[in-house]
Design an enzyme around this catalytic site. Structure first.
Site, PDB file in Angstrom:
ATOM      1  N   ASP A  32       0.801  -1.110  -0.015  1.00 38.70           N
ATOM      2  CA  ASP A  32      -0.240   0.530   0.618  1.00 38.70           C
ATOM      3  C   ASP A  32       0.767   1.379  -0.453  1.00 38.70           C
ATOM      4  O   ASP A  32       0.251   2.423  -0.421  1.00 38.70           O
ATOM      5  CB  ASP A  32      -1.014  -0.132   1.179  1.00 38.70           C
ATOM      6  N   TYR A  35       1.764   2.558  -3.312  1.00 40.55           N
ATOM      7  CA  TYR A  35       0.558   3.113  -3.742  1.00 40.55           C
ATOM      8  C   TYR A  35       0.641   4.256  -3.676  1.00 40.55           C
ATOM      9  O   TYR A  35       0.972   4.960  -4.627  1.00 40.55           O
ATOM     10  CB  TYR A  35      -0.516   2.068  -3.944  1.00 40.55           C
ATOM     11  N   ASP A  36       0.753   4.311  -2.814  1.00 43.63           N
ATOM     12  CA  ASP A  36      -0.051   6.034  -1.901  1.00 43.63           C
ATOM     13  C   ASP A  36       1.529   7.247  -2.497  1.00 43.63           C
ATOM     14  O   ASP A  36       1.542   8.147  -2.790  1.00 43.63           O
ATOM     15  CB  ASP A  36       0.480   5.926  -0.061  1.00 43.63           C
ATOM     16  N   SER A  81     -35.867  -5.858 -16.944  1.00 43.10           N
ATOM     17  CA  SER A  81     -35.925  -6.247 -15.191  1.00 43.10           C
ATOM     18  C   SER A  81     -35.774  -8.164 -15.389  1.00 43.10           C
ATOM     19  O   SER A  81     -35.790  -7.774 -16.991  1.00 43.10           O
ATOM     20  CB  SER A  81     -37.257  -6.263 -15.078  1.00 43.10           C
ATOM     21  N   GLU A 112     -25.256 -17.775 -13.368  1.00 40.56           N
ATOM     22  CA  GLU A 112     -23.990 -16.199 -11.778  1.00 40.56           C
ATOM     23  C   GLU A 112     -25.285 -15.830 -10.680  1.00 40.56           C
ATOM     24  O   GLU A 112     -26.803 -16.011 -10.311  1.00 40.56           O
ATOM     25  CB  GLU A 112     -23.755 -15.190 -12.801  1.00 40.56           C
ATOM     26  N   LYS A 114     -27.298 -13.838  -8.537  1.00 38.44           N
ATOM     27  CA  LYS A 114     -28.055 -12.588  -8.372  1.00 38.44           C
ATOM     28  C   LYS A 114     -27.285 -11.543  -7.345  1.00 38.44           C
ATOM     29  O   LYS A 114     -28.040 -11.790  -6.023  1.00 38.44           O
ATOM     30  CB  LYS A 114     -29.579 -13.087  -8.111  1.00 38.44           C
ATOM     31  N   ARG A 135     -30.540   2.770 -12.060  1.00 41.31           N
ATOM     32  CA  ARG A 135     -31.661   1.996 -13.459  1.00 41.31           C
ATOM     33  C   ARG A 135     -32.718   2.707 -13.234  1.00 41.31           C
ATOM     34  O   ARG A 135     -32.715   2.927 -14.238  1.00 41.31           O
ATOM     35  CB  ARG A 135     -31.857   0.570 -12.560  1.00 41.31           C
ATOM     36  N   LYS A 289     -29.099 -17.014 -18.411  1.00 42.15           N
ATOM     37  CA  LYS A 289     -30.089 -16.599 -19.438  1.00 42.15           C
ATOM     38  C   LYS A 289     -29.010 -16.966 -20.896  1.00 42.15           C
ATOM     39  O   LYS A 289     -28.204 -17.772 -20.584  1.00 42.15           O
ATOM     40  CB  LYS A 289     -28.426 -14.819 -19.474  1.00 42.15           C
ATOM     41  N   LYS A 313     -35.570 -17.296  -7.962  1.00 36.56           N
ATOM     42  CA  LYS A 313     -35.546 -16.762  -6.028  1.00 36.56           C
ATOM     43  C   LYS A 313     -34.865 -17.772  -5.390  1.00 36.56           C
ATOM     44  O   LYS A 313     -35.409 -18.862  -5.002  1.00 36.56           O
ATOM     45  CB  LYS A 313     -36.101 -15.887  -5.985  1.00 36.56           C
TER      46      LYS A 313
END
Ligand SMILES: Cc1ccc2cc(C(N)=O)cc(O)c2n1
Length: 322
Positions: A32, A35-36, A81, A112, A114, A135, A289, A313
């Site tokens: 880190d 990076y900083d 939707s 995948e 939800k 959305r 899908k 669901k």
């Protein structure tokens, strides 16, 4: 000064790469503080030469002054939707309906989890993040660009080179369970109302007019699809398109898979259902899908819910387990 410009460009590219390694791959290459140090060098350069500041500069994650209200924006393509299946029988009916409409036995699906967060639409123009919107009603949503820019797993610029000149990316902003507990503890300590669940916390954190507040929330982003695409490689399947999004530096679900037919869908929903408690964020089901984009076109939509997709669901999680 060209040397300053070249150095700033090099620093931006290097910081973008390390941001991707840390926040998208969860596999940093440098500590880190290194990076900083790079970030501080870029901040100093940009302070000296303000003309070097670009929209994709990692120093610009927390934007300027907060606006007085959210602007309303229209999605280039409506955000869809999903129809729900609440039982194995309804899931079977979906796969039978699809197979029959396509005149085929075993259809391939992309599967995948939800995520239970807030759906957003990202617009990348020439590889640079130009807008982010909620959305809303599917056609129009709120402009939350300044807030989404503070979410480290949302790339400010795409990786690689063959990305489309215009790309709409859809995904879910979530507040992981661990971050949710820490946030509520902080809210209690400062005498503020706690959030009822991670989904409300994600929505509340994004719909903050002051991006500096959003920047203090440990939000994550997982993308699941795309809207308008102009240019870029031709993809024949949903899975190929999602792999292209991954190559461009967008975070995808680690549980993304291709499954075949009803058996594949049923085995997948059982497997993820068994994993649910171990996942780092809340999910309320799994999404299937049809994989081939030509089949998606052939099947089309009913109202705004595609005939080629279903959300299976799970029962609501016990509220007390939180
Ligand atoms: C078309 C569509 C609409 C909403 C979605 C929502 C999620 C989700 N909440 O993870 C995943 C998807 O693949 C989705 N796909």
């Amino acid at each position: 000064p060209d040397s300053a410009r070249a150095r700033a460009e090099a620093l931006r590219a290097e910081l973008l790469h390390h941001n991707y390694r840390y926040y998208v791959l969860d596999d940093p290459e440098i500590p880190d503080d290194a990076y900083d140090r790079l970030l501080r060098e870029l901040q100093a350069l940009e302070a000296e030469y303000p003309e070097l500041v670009g929209p994709d500069s990692p120093t610009q994650r927390v934007g300027a002054e907060p606006l007085a209200a959210f602007a309303e924006v229209e999605h280039r393509l409506p955000m869809l939707s999903l129809d729900n299946a609440k039982s194995a029988e309804e899931l079977a009916a979906f796969t039978v309906r699809v197979g029959r409409a396509l005149g085929r036995e075993a259809v391939d699906f992309v599967a995948e989890p939800k995520l239970d967060g807030l759906a957003i639409n990202l617009t990348y123009e020439d590889g640079v993040l130009s807008r982010a919107a909620t959305r809303g009603d599917g056609r129009r949503g709120e402009d939350v660009t300044a807030q989404v820019r503070t979410v480290r797993s949302v790339p400010l610029r795409l990786r690689g080179a063959d990305w489309p000149r215009l790309l709409e990316v859809r995904g879910e902003i979530v507040l992981p369970t661990a971050g949710f507990a820490r946030l509520n503890a902080r809210m209690r300590e400062s005498g503020q109302r706690t959030f009822a669940n991670p989904r409300n916390a994600a929505a509340g954190s994004l719909r903050q007019l002051d991006p500096a507040v959003t920047a203090t929330r440990p939000l994550a982003f997982v993308c699941y699809g795309f809207g308008a695409v102009e240019g870029g490689p031709a993809c024949a399947t949903q899975y190929e398109m999602l792999q292209a999004l991954r190559d461009w530096g967008l975070p995808l679900s680690p549980q993304l898979e291709r499954v075949r037919g009803l058996d594949g869908c049923d085995a997948y929903q059982r497997r993820i259902g068994a994993l649910r408690e171990q996942l780092p964020y809340d999910i309320d089901g799994v999404v299937f899908k049809v994989d081939a984009l030509a089949d998606q076109q052939a099947l089309g939509f009913v109202a705004r819910a595609p005939r080629w997709a279903i959300a299976f669901k799970y029962p609501a999680q016990e509220a007390l387990t939180r």
